[in-house]
Write an enzyme that holds these catalytic residues in place. Structure first.
Site, PDB file in Angstrom:
ATOM      1  N   THR A   1      49.448  50.107  27.454  1.00  0.00           N
ATOM      2  CA  THR A   1      49.921  48.729  27.638  1.00  0.00           C
ATOM      3  C   THR A   1      49.104  47.995  28.700  1.00  0.00           C
ATOM      4  O   THR A   1      48.894  48.523  29.792  1.00  0.00           O
ATOM      5  CB  THR A   1      51.406  48.739  28.075  1.00  0.00           C
TER       6      THR A   1
ATOM      7  N   HIS B   1      40.811  47.579  30.264  1.00  0.00           N
ATOM      8  CA  HIS B   1      41.331  46.288  30.742  1.00  0.00           C
ATOM      9  C   HIS B   1      40.188  45.579  31.482  1.00  0.00           C
ATOM     10  O   HIS B   1      39.914  45.859  32.646  1.00  0.00           O
ATOM     11  CB  HIS B   1      42.527  46.545  31.665  1.00  0.00           C
TER      12      HIS B   1
ATOM     13  N   CYS C   1      41.677  38.026  31.144  1.00  0.00           N
ATOM     14  CA  CYS C   1      41.260  39.415  30.909  1.00  0.00           C
ATOM     15  C   CYS C   1      41.330  39.762  29.423  1.00  0.00           C
ATOM     16  O   CYS C   1      42.033  39.109  28.656  1.00  0.00           O
ATOM     17  CB  CYS C   1      42.168  40.385  31.663  1.00  0.00           C
TER      18      CYS C   1
END
Lengths: 176, 206
Positions: A26, A50, A33
């Site tokens: 997650t 990420h 981003c």
């Protein structure tokens, strides 16, 4: 078939790879981003990076503690980690989520506009370009716009979902 | 990023004066009891990855009045409320300022923007008076979305220079001392060097 799941939050600049079918990777509240999700559907190995910024400065060392801070490091590093876990380069599928443009009313700010307002778009372009350089293409994408997103990759099933909040109300959709 | 305790202490004093000025300016303009809690000036050296959780739950929906400033020093200010608090406060401000006018959503947004505008402007003016460093604030931007995503705006700016940031975070309190929001100032990393140099000169005049 679905069993019990647990969430692993992938923070800014982080890369997480796993073969645990109960894991839900997650990335919370993505603005500019990008969460780059990847999965080998046959082996069930999956990962998420990420990404914060499009390109690393020349003096930047890739050995830094945030391997996904820059797209040009994040993409090859995610692929290499998945291949190291025996994923097949021919079967890997990728999804990109995020890259929003948060300041819709401040486009007249010249300097800030150049640096910040287009970062989401630049991030999305950089991730896709780095994938193409390694011979991959995106299977799905949900990028751009002005709304924050939370990305989830269900390692066991391969589902990729995107959650947004409009006027405080959560809305979830599946990315195919 | 290394700061001596003495330098942080001096910086906290300057910030406190600016916060007090911002609070009194806000009250005189709005006539509404909103105050910055100046008893606890929180100066924090943080890894950039901590920025998205400054308002607590990263995924929580918040209303933020975001402003950017530029000049001798540059950076970002964010005035954050949870949604319900923001809408109640905006409603009260409109009713206070404009008698017999129904607080429509655009008016509520405008009132909240004005709170952010006043706080930031008074703060920067006081900072300029104390240090001689000027900064021009942008127009305020009203953002209603997930907290972490909004905080990416200053994060992206800082992250292009460094992985560490010195920031200031203070509570906003209402009439009965209850916490109603948060005011965060994130100067660009190079601006801190400018402030530090200036404060050293102020402290040790030739």
């Amino acid at each position: 078939m679905s069993g019990p799941t647990f969430t692993v939050s992938v923070g800014i600049g982080e890369i997480v790879t796993t073969r645990d079918s109960g894991c839900v990777l997650t990335a919370l509240a993505l603005g500019s981003c990008i969460a780059l999700c990847a999965r080998d559907p046959e082996l069930g190995v999956a990962g998420m990076a990420h990404v914060l910024l499009p390109a690393s400065p020349q003096c930047h060392s890739p050995a830094e503690t945030k391997p996904a801070k820059y797209a040009d490091h994040a993409v090859p590093e995610l692929i290499d980690r998945l291949l190291h876990q025996c994923a097949s380069s021919k079967r890997l599928r990728f999804w990109a989520i995020g890259g929003a443009f948060k300041l819709t009313g401040m486009a007249e700010l010249g300097a800030l506009g150049d640096r910040v307002l287009r970062i989401g778009e630049l991030n999305a372009d950089a991730v896709e370009r780095c994938l193409v350089e390694r011979g991959y293409a995106l299977t799905g994408r949900d990028v751009g716009g002005s709304v924050a997103r939370t990305a989830r990759l269900y390692v066991g099933s391969g589902r990729v979902t995107v959650t947004t909040r409009v006027a405080g109300v959560a809305q979830e959709r599946e990315l195919s | 990023m290394h700061w001596e305790t003495r330098e942080l202490s001096q910086l906290a004093k300057v910030m406190r004066v600016a916060y007090v000025r911002a609070t009194s300016g806000l009250e005189s303009m709005l006539g509404h009891p909103i105050q910055i809690d100046t008893t606890n000036i929180n100066l924090q050296i943080a890894d950039i990855t901590q920025i998205p959780s400054l308002f607590g739950n990263i995924e929580a929906t918040v209303i933020v009045i975001y402003m950017w400033f530029d000049g001798d020093i540059s950076g970002h200010t964010l005035l954050a409320f949870d949604r319900d608090t923001a809408l109640q406060l905006g409603d009260a401000l409109v009713r206070f300022s404009l008698e017999n006018v129904r607080p429509t959503p655009p008016l509520v947004q405008s009132a909240l923007c004005e709170v952010g505008n006043l706080l930031t402007s008074y703060f920067l003016t006081s900072l300029a008076q104390q240090t001689g460093l000027s900064a021009r604030p942008s127009i305020p931007e009203y953002i209603d979305d997930m907290a972490g995503a909004i905080l990416e705006i200053p994060l992206v700016e800082v992250a292009q220079v460094t992985d560490w940031v010195l920031l200031s975070s203070t509570k906003l309190v209402g009439e009965h001392g209850e916490s109603i929001g948060q005011f965060v100032i994130i100067p660009d990393p190079t601006s801190w060097d400018t402030v530090r140099t200036k404060l050293a000169l102020v402290e040790s005049p030739r």
